[in-house]
Design a protein around this motif. Structure first.
Motif, PDB file in Angstrom:
ATOM      1  N   GLY A   1      42.965  44.104  44.041  1.00 40.05           N
ATOM      2  CA  GLY A   1      41.855  44.822  43.909  1.00 40.05           C
ATOM      3  C   GLY A   1      40.718  44.285  44.628  1.00 40.05           C
ATOM      4  N   ILE A   2      40.985  43.413  45.564  1.00 34.21           N
ATOM      5  CA  ILE A   2      40.021  42.935  46.573  1.00 34.21           C
ATOM      6  C   ILE A   2      40.459  43.140  48.057  1.00 34.21           C
ATOM      7  CG2 ILE A   2      38.523  40.937  47.460  1.00 34.21           C
ATOM      8  CD1 ILE A   2      37.769  40.389  44.547  1.00 34.21           C
ATOM      9  N   ASP A   3      39.763  43.906  49.053  1.00 36.11           N
ATOM     10  CA  ASP A   3      40.607  44.107  50.127  1.00 36.11           C
ATOM     11  C   ASP A   3      39.914  43.232  51.059  1.00 36.11           C
ATOM     12  OD1 ASP A   3      41.938  46.201  48.950  1.00 36.11           O
ATOM     13  OD2 ASP A   3      40.749  47.690  49.769  1.00 36.11           O
ATOM     14  N   ALA A   4      38.546  43.142  51.168  1.00 42.85           N
ATOM     15  CA  ALA A   4      37.813  42.273  51.963  1.00 42.85           C
ATOM     16  C   ALA A   4      38.119  42.461  53.621  1.00 42.85           C
ATOM     17  CB  ALA A   4      38.191  40.574  51.548  1.00 42.85           C
ATOM     18  N   GLU A   5      38.195  43.788  54.025  1.00 42.62           N
ATOM     19  CA  GLU A   5      38.436  44.199  55.169  1.00 42.62           C
ATOM     20  C   GLU A   5      37.807  43.435  56.138  1.00 42.62           C
ATOM     21  OE1 GLU A   5      37.741  48.320  56.120  1.00 42.62           O
ATOM     22  OE2 GLU A   5      39.305  49.120  54.786  1.00 42.62           O
ATOM     23  N   CYS A   6      36.738  43.222  56.334  1.00 40.32           N
ATOM     24  CA  CYS A   6      35.581  42.568  57.256  1.00 40.32           C
ATOM     25  C   CYS A   6      35.897  41.054  57.299  1.00 40.32           C
ATOM     26  CB  CYS A   6      34.363  43.013  57.164  1.00 40.32           C
ATOM     27  SG  CYS A   6      33.418  41.938  56.106  1.00 40.32           S
ATOM     28  N   GLY A   7      36.500  40.341  56.343  1.00 42.94           N
ATOM     29  CA  GLY A   7      36.647  38.968  56.078  1.00 42.94           C
ATOM     30  C   GLY A   7      35.591  38.289  55.826  1.00 42.94           C
ATOM     31  N   GLY A   8      34.572  38.982  55.296  1.00 49.61           N
ATOM     32  CA  GLY A   8      33.474  38.331  54.465  1.00 49.61           C
ATOM     33  C   GLY A   8      32.118  38.284  55.318  1.00 49.61           C
ATOM     34  N   ALA A   9      32.112  39.397  56.128  1.00 47.74           N
ATOM     35  CA  ALA A   9      30.686  39.386  57.426  1.00 47.74           C
ATOM     36  C   ALA A   9      29.781  40.316  56.575  1.00 47.74           C
ATOM     37  CB  ALA A   9      31.272  39.978  58.629  1.00 47.74           C
ATOM     38  N   CYS A  10      30.150  40.653  55.202  1.00 50.39           N
ATOM     39  CA  CYS A  10      29.026  41.600  54.503  1.00 50.39           C
ATOM     40  C   CYS A  10      28.979  42.590  55.272  1.00 50.39           C
ATOM     41  CB  CYS A  10      27.685  41.009  54.140  1.00 50.39           C
ATOM     42  SG  CYS A  10      26.638  41.773  52.984  1.00 50.39           S
ATOM     43  N   ALA A  11      30.163  43.331  55.750  1.00 53.76           N
ATOM     44  CA  ALA A  11      30.143  44.397  56.563  1.00 53.76           C
ATOM     45  C   ALA A  11      30.918  45.675  56.250  1.00 53.76           C
ATOM     46  CB  ALA A  11      30.436  44.005  58.072  1.00 53.76           C
ATOM     47  N   CYS A  12      31.578  45.590  54.843  1.00 51.59           N
ATOM     48  CA  CYS A  12      32.472  46.709  54.701  1.00 51.59           C
ATOM     49  C   CYS A  12      32.313  47.067  53.107  1.00 51.59           C
ATOM     50  CB  CYS A  12      33.963  46.198  55.015  1.00 51.59           C
ATOM     51  SG  CYS A  12      34.737  45.007  53.841  1.00 51.59           S
ATOM     52  N   ALA A  13      31.867  46.294  52.325  1.00 52.93           N
ATOM     53  CA  ALA A  13      32.083  46.685  50.746  1.00 52.93           C
ATOM     54  C   ALA A  13      33.149  46.915  50.178  1.00 52.93           C
ATOM     55  CB  ALA A  13      31.145  48.109  50.708  1.00 52.93           C
ATOM     56  N   THR A  14      34.350  46.204  50.871  1.00 52.23           N
ATOM     57  CA  THR A  14      35.647  46.356  49.926  1.00 52.23           C
ATOM     58  C   THR A  14      36.071  44.958  49.158  1.00 52.23           C
ATOM     59  OG1 THR A  14      36.798  45.572  52.152  1.00 52.23           O
ATOM     60  CG2 THR A  14      36.649  47.859  51.655  1.00 52.23           C
ATOM     61  N   CYS A  15      34.984  44.246  48.791  1.00 52.04           N
ATOM     62  CA  CYS A  15      35.042  43.227  47.892  1.00 52.04           C
ATOM     63  C   CYS A  15      34.329  43.415  46.662  1.00 52.04           C
ATOM     64  CB  CYS A  15      34.995  41.546  48.712  1.00 52.04           C
ATOM     65  SG  CYS A  15      33.309  41.442  49.173  1.00 52.04           S
ATOM     66  N   HIS A  16      34.126  44.568  46.553  1.00 44.02           N
ATOM     67  CA  HIS A  16      33.120  44.866  45.186  1.00 44.02           C
ATOM     68  C   HIS A  16      33.770  44.350  44.320  1.00 44.02           C
ATOM     69  CE1 HIS A  16      31.675  48.718  42.838  1.00 44.02           C
ATOM     70  NE2 HIS A  16      30.988  47.681  42.733  1.00 44.02           N
ATOM     71  N   VAL A  17      32.964  43.964  43.273  1.00 36.11           N
ATOM     72  CA  VAL A  17      33.257  43.460  41.843  1.00 36.11           C
ATOM     73  C   VAL A  17      32.169  43.806  40.899  1.00 36.11           C
ATOM     74  CG1 VAL A  17      34.747  41.421  42.691  1.00 36.11           C
ATOM     75  CG2 VAL A  17      32.392  40.988  42.027  1.00 36.11           C
ATOM     76  N   TYR A  18      32.557  43.854  39.753  1.00 36.39           N
ATOM     77  CA  TYR A  18      31.481  43.987  38.582  1.00 36.39           C
ATOM     78  C   TYR A  18      31.440  42.434  37.810  1.00 36.39           C
ATOM     79  CZ  TYR A  18      32.637  48.776  39.035  1.00 36.39           C
ATOM     80  OH  TYR A  18      32.708  50.068  39.808  1.00 36.39           O
ATOM     81  N   VAL A  19      30.189  42.020  38.113  1.00 36.61           N
ATOM     82  CA  VAL A  19      29.958  40.830  37.390  1.00 36.61           C
ATOM     83  C   VAL A  19      29.637  41.145  35.707  1.00 36.61           C
ATOM     84  CG1 VAL A  19      28.090  38.845  37.038  1.00 36.61           C
ATOM     85  CG2 VAL A  19      29.026  39.431  39.362  1.00 36.61           C
ATOM     86  N   ASP A  20      30.283  40.333  34.887  1.00 34.53           N
ATOM     87  CA  ASP A  20      30.180  40.182  33.596  1.00 34.53           C
ATOM     88  C   ASP A  20      28.670  40.623  33.249  1.00 34.53           C
ATOM     89  OD1 ASP A  20      31.771  40.266  31.067  1.00 34.53           O
ATOM     90  OD2 ASP A  20      30.328  38.907  30.824  1.00 34.53           O
ATOM     91  N   ASP A  21      28.307  41.319  32.183  1.00 36.06           N
ATOM     92  CA  ASP A  21      26.849  41.330  31.701  1.00 36.06           C
ATOM     93  C   ASP A  21      26.115  40.115  31.605  1.00 36.06           C
ATOM     94  OD1 ASP A  21      27.070  44.108  32.009  1.00 36.06           O
ATOM     95  OD2 ASP A  21      27.304  44.315  29.803  1.00 36.06           O
TER      96      ASP A  21
END
Lengths: 345, 106
Positions: free
Chosen positions: B35-55
């Protein structure tokens, strides 16, 4: 259709590796045309992380993505590369023989090239508009959902829902507002990345009652046979509303897709192109794959690997472009011949 | 080492030892969290490592920077606990952090 461009090499992708291929091929008197779907050179370096520092380019303790691209452009300038931006290679047709390869290369803009070698330096593939993962979106694409508008007139009298908060979303909002029946801009927060003057223009239109701004996210679509009637928008208050719309234009940035490469007759392995590490040639003689798009045992997706790969690929490319010329290995530090090509001797 | 729990959209849960100084995204990728793709490898450039942090953890994390907020515009189904996991650095204080991966990455 424009005339066929005949050249030695066509390079697909103007990222750092495609750009450096111009240098290595240029030292061997091989002339290049580069084709890239983006509107500028640099590929991911320029599109994804222009301001981010890179620390593993040999000789540069630190260089930004854009800095590296600018330097490469300066480095290849003596070889006069020809760029074709905003175009994607659609088809590659072999019209030569394995001994004397020749390729007819056609872009989505209808430009045709004839080249003796083809260098695929396409990285992660072509940048294409990101499709929001909304259930059933495929059914509406092309009919009611558009990622760009080719003819403004086609939008006359429509209720257009534009989704996003960047320059594309805001530019289309302002451009389409005069022709549309109604523009509804949907963005997840009341804060926009777009240029301030576009944001102000949009806010003026909202204040004058000439368009609507909704803070929320599109969660679903309603309609039939590809004809949209409503978008289901969840507002900031967590309440969902059906918003009437004929057209939706989502602007969620760009993503990389392999694109038509799969149809070029080259072997692929999980969307990567297998090559040998001696010449980086594919299974098709005359077609090379370099940089992030290729794969071989031990492959590392580093820019520096791509630089090495193009130097070796160029040696083999020389045999196709100049079958009768013997290639002697030379250093740029000492060879007057190479220095002449670089314009420094 | 701090523990991080990843819940996926089907209800499966995995708790992992995370290395201090790495990011939540890197921790997930190293441990094959689905469920985590991380397409850009961590450059904050793709939004594919989106998670929901517990409340319970939202307020304990450093606030997202402007760049992360901008990039979250590209994620699907953004909620109050939405973060890009490449922008969350693992510290000792994050021991026990719980995040959920979304049904799909944009």
């Amino acid at each position: 259709m424009s005339e066929v461009i005949k050249t030695d090499a066509v390079i697909v992708g103007a990222g750092p590796v495609g750009l450096f291929a111009v240098f290595e091929l240029g030292l061997l008197d091989i002339k290049c045309h580069l084709i890239d779907i983006l509107g500028k050179p640099g590929g991911q370096c320029a599109e994804l992380y222009p301001e981010k520092p890179i620390y593993d380019i040999p000789g540069f303790p630190m260089v930004t993505g854009q800095g590296l691209v600018d330097n490469l452009m300066q480095q290849i300038e003596p070889f006069g590369p020809q760029f074709h931006f905003n175009e994607m290679v659609e088809s590659v047709e072999p019209i030569g023989t394995p001994e004397a390869p020749l390729f007819r290369i056609t872009t989505d803009a209808g430009q045709v090239f004839e080249a003796k070698v083809l260098i695929i330096a396409a990285g992660g593939g072509s940048f294409q508009p990101k499709k929001p993962p909304i259930a059933g979106i495929d059914d509406y694409e092309g009919k009611s959902i558009h990622y760009a508008v080719r003819k403004m007139e086609a939008m006359r009298g429509k209720r257009i829902l534009i989704v996003g908060g960047g320059d594309s979303a805001l530019d289309w909002t302002l451009n389409l507002q005069p022709v549309a029946e109604r523009i509804i801009l949907v963005h997840r927060r009341d804060d926009f990345r777009a240029a301030p003057h576009s944001v102000n223009g949009m806010r003026d239109l909202v204040a004058a009652g000439k368009m609507d701004l909704m803070i929320g996210q599109v969660m679903g679509l309603k309609g039939a046979d590809g004809v949209l009637t409503h978008a289901v928008v969840r507002g900031a208050d967590n309440v969902t509303h059906d918003v009437a719309a004929d057209v939706m234009m989502p602007f969620f940035g760009l993503t990389m897709k392999l694109g038509p490469i799969a149809q070029w007759g080259i072997h692929l392995n999980e969307n990567l192109i297998p090559v040998g590490t001696e010449t980086f040639e594919t299974n098709v003689p005359g077609i090379f794959a370099v940089g992030d798009i290729n794969t071989y045992p031990g492959k590392l997706k580093l820019i520096l690997s791509g630089f090495h790969e193009v130097a070796l690929a160029a040696q083999k490319a020389h045999r196709y472009v100049y079958p009768d010329k013997k290639l002697t290995f030379q250093y740029t530090t000492s060879s007057t011949n190479l220095q002449k090509k670089l314009g420094v001797a | 080492m701090p523990n991080i729990t990843f819940n996926d959209s089907t209800g499966k849960s995995q708790t992992i030892d995370a290395e201090i100084g790495s990011t939540v995204m890197e921790t997930a990728i190293r441990n094959n969290i689905p469920g985590i793709d991380a397409e850009c490898g961590g450059a904050c450039a793709c939004a594919t490592c989106h998670v929901y942090v517990d409340d319970a953890w939202i307020a304990k994390l450093p606030k997202p920077e402007q760049m992360e907020e901008d990039m979250l515009d590209f994620a699907y189904d953004v909620r109050p606990g939405s973060r890009l996991s490449c922008q969350i650095k693992v510290t000792a204080d994050l021991d026990g952090l719980v995040v959920s991966t979304p049904e799909k990455q944009g």
